[in-house]
Motif scaffolding. Structure first.
Motif, PDB file in Angstrom:
ATOM      1  N   GLU A  68       1.221  -1.051   0.420  1.00  0.00           N
ATOM      2  CA  GLU A  68       0.418  -0.389  -0.103  1.00  0.00           C
ATOM      3  C   GLU A  68       1.078   1.245  -0.222  1.00  0.00           C
ATOM      4  N   MET A  69       1.998   0.994   0.678  1.00  0.00           N
ATOM      5  CA  MET A  69       2.586   2.163   0.425  1.00  0.00           C
ATOM      6  C   MET A  69       3.617   2.777  -1.032  1.00  0.00           C
ATOM      7  N   ASP A  70       3.841   1.542  -0.956  1.00  0.00           N
ATOM      8  CA  ASP A  70       4.126   0.721  -2.591  1.00  0.00           C
ATOM      9  C   ASP A  70       3.321   2.302  -3.481  1.00  0.00           C
ATOM     10  N   THR A  71       1.909   2.058  -3.596  1.00  0.00           N
ATOM     11  CA  THR A  71       0.787   3.076  -4.204  1.00  0.00           C
ATOM     12  C   THR A  71       0.893   4.021  -3.495  1.00  0.00           C
ATOM     13  N   ILE A  72       0.748   4.693  -2.765  1.00  0.00           N
ATOM     14  CA  ILE A  72       0.783   5.862  -2.044  1.00  0.00           C
ATOM     15  C   ILE A  72       2.169   6.178  -2.743  1.00  0.00           C
ATOM     16  N   MET A  73       3.423   5.763  -2.896  1.00  0.00           N
ATOM     17  CA  MET A  73       3.967   6.879  -2.813  1.00  0.00           C
ATOM     18  C   MET A  73       3.823   6.552  -4.708  1.00  0.00           C
ATOM     19  N   ARG A  76       3.526  11.029  -6.265  1.00  0.00           N
ATOM     20  CA  ARG A  76       5.074  10.817  -7.283  1.00  0.00           C
ATOM     21  C   ARG A  76       4.024  11.709  -8.544  1.00  0.00           C
ATOM     22  N   ALA A  77       3.372  10.063  -9.457  1.00  0.00           N
ATOM     23  CA  ALA A  77       2.106  10.712 -10.672  1.00  0.00           C
ATOM     24  C   ALA A  77       1.466  11.889 -10.190  1.00  0.00           C
ATOM     25  N   THR A 114      -2.124  14.761  -1.721  1.00  0.00           N
ATOM     26  CA  THR A 114      -2.602  13.200  -1.990  1.00  0.00           C
ATOM     27  C   THR A 114      -1.676  12.213  -0.758  1.00  0.00           C
ATOM     28  N   TYR A 115       0.270  12.987  -1.089  1.00  0.00           N
ATOM     29  CA  TYR A 115       0.567  12.248  -0.911  1.00  0.00           C
ATOM     30  C   TYR A 115       0.656  12.203   1.012  1.00  0.00           C
ATOM     31  N   VAL A 116       0.075  13.036   1.958  1.00  0.00           N
ATOM     32  CA  VAL A 116       0.114  13.021   3.150  1.00  0.00           C
ATOM     33  C   VAL A 116      -0.943  12.418   4.013  1.00  0.00           C
ATOM     34  N   GLY A 117      -2.246  13.141   2.589  1.00  0.00           N
ATOM     35  CA  GLY A 117      -3.524  12.362   2.800  1.00  0.00           C
ATOM     36  C   GLY A 117      -3.620  10.606   3.067  1.00  0.00           C
ATOM     37  N   HIS A 160      11.844  14.543  -2.216  1.00  0.00           N
ATOM     38  CA  HIS A 160      11.320  14.535  -3.610  1.00  0.00           C
ATOM     39  C   HIS A 160      10.035  15.322  -3.262  1.00  0.00           C
ATOM     40  N   LEU A 161       9.254  15.051  -2.905  1.00  0.00           N
ATOM     41  CA  LEU A 161       7.969  16.303  -2.820  1.00  0.00           C
ATOM     42  C   LEU A 161       7.588  16.872  -2.324  1.00  0.00           C
ATOM     43  N   LEU A 162       8.919  17.072  -1.138  1.00  0.00           N
ATOM     44  CA  LEU A 162       9.085  18.572  -0.539  1.00  0.00           C
ATOM     45  C   LEU A 162       9.561  19.604  -1.094  1.00  0.00           C
TER      46      LEU A 162
END
Length: 191
Positions: free
Chosen positions: A73-78, A82-83, A93-96, A135-137
């Protein structure tokens, strides 16, 4: 005769492994990765020694089931975050999604805390999550949408605090949790 005994033992061993995995997933999912091995063994119908024999102990058992609990699930979240093209939407999206997983899965807080640092799959998951967070930050800072000075360590400590509060303070409604998550996310925006 020896060949049939070996096949029987292998079938028993495979059944034990499947029962232990299923019991561990159910136990860890309900209470986190520190659930006593004795309880998992009892639920699986095996001895604690069988867990050590088949998995090498808690870390081996965690490695065997962490994918089912949080890693996939974390792989999916990441990947999902990123997409997203817009830097702010990617962060939201990431934090939520991380907070959603944390609400549903107590083992996620154990993964954050690296409660079992000798688990290679947990270490790999932590490294991938850190890389994604940085990366996202960075994207958010470069676009000027993220509060200046907010770091990956800040998000980590906020998530750890959130997870520990979930554990210590008991139940809260999903509605209240989601409202608090929105407040937290809103606080990350540059002003």
């Amino acid at each position: 005769m020896k060949a049939s005994a070996a096949v029987s033992l292998r079938a028993d061993a495979a059944r034990n492994v499947a029962q232990i995995r299923a019991a561990a997933i159910a136990a860890f999912r309900g209470r986190g990765l520190s659930t006593p091995l004795e309880e998992i063994a009892l639920a699986a119908g095996v001895s604690k020694a069988t867990i050590y024999n088949r998995f090498g102990g808690r870390e081996g058992l965690i490695d065997a089931v962490i994918g089912d609990l949080v890693a996939a699930e974390m792989d999916t979240i990441m990947g999902r975050a990123r997409a997203v093209g817009d830097p702010w939407r990617a962060l939201v999206t990431y934090v939520g999604d991380r907070r959603d997983l944390q609400f549903r899965e107590p083992a996620f807080t154990d993964a954050l805390l690296m409660t079992y640092p000798n688990s290679p799959r947990l270490v790999a998951l932590a490294n991938a999550a850190t890389d994604t967070t940085v990366h996202l930050l960075r994207r958010g800072h470069d676009a000027g949408v993220l509060r200046p000075g907010f770091t990956a360590a800040d998000l980590y400590y906020a998530d750890v605090a959130n997870g520990l509060a979930l554990r210590a303070l008991g139940e809260q409604t999903r509605e209240d949790y989601d409202r608090r998550t929105r407040f937290f996310i809103d606080s990350l925006a540059s002003r």
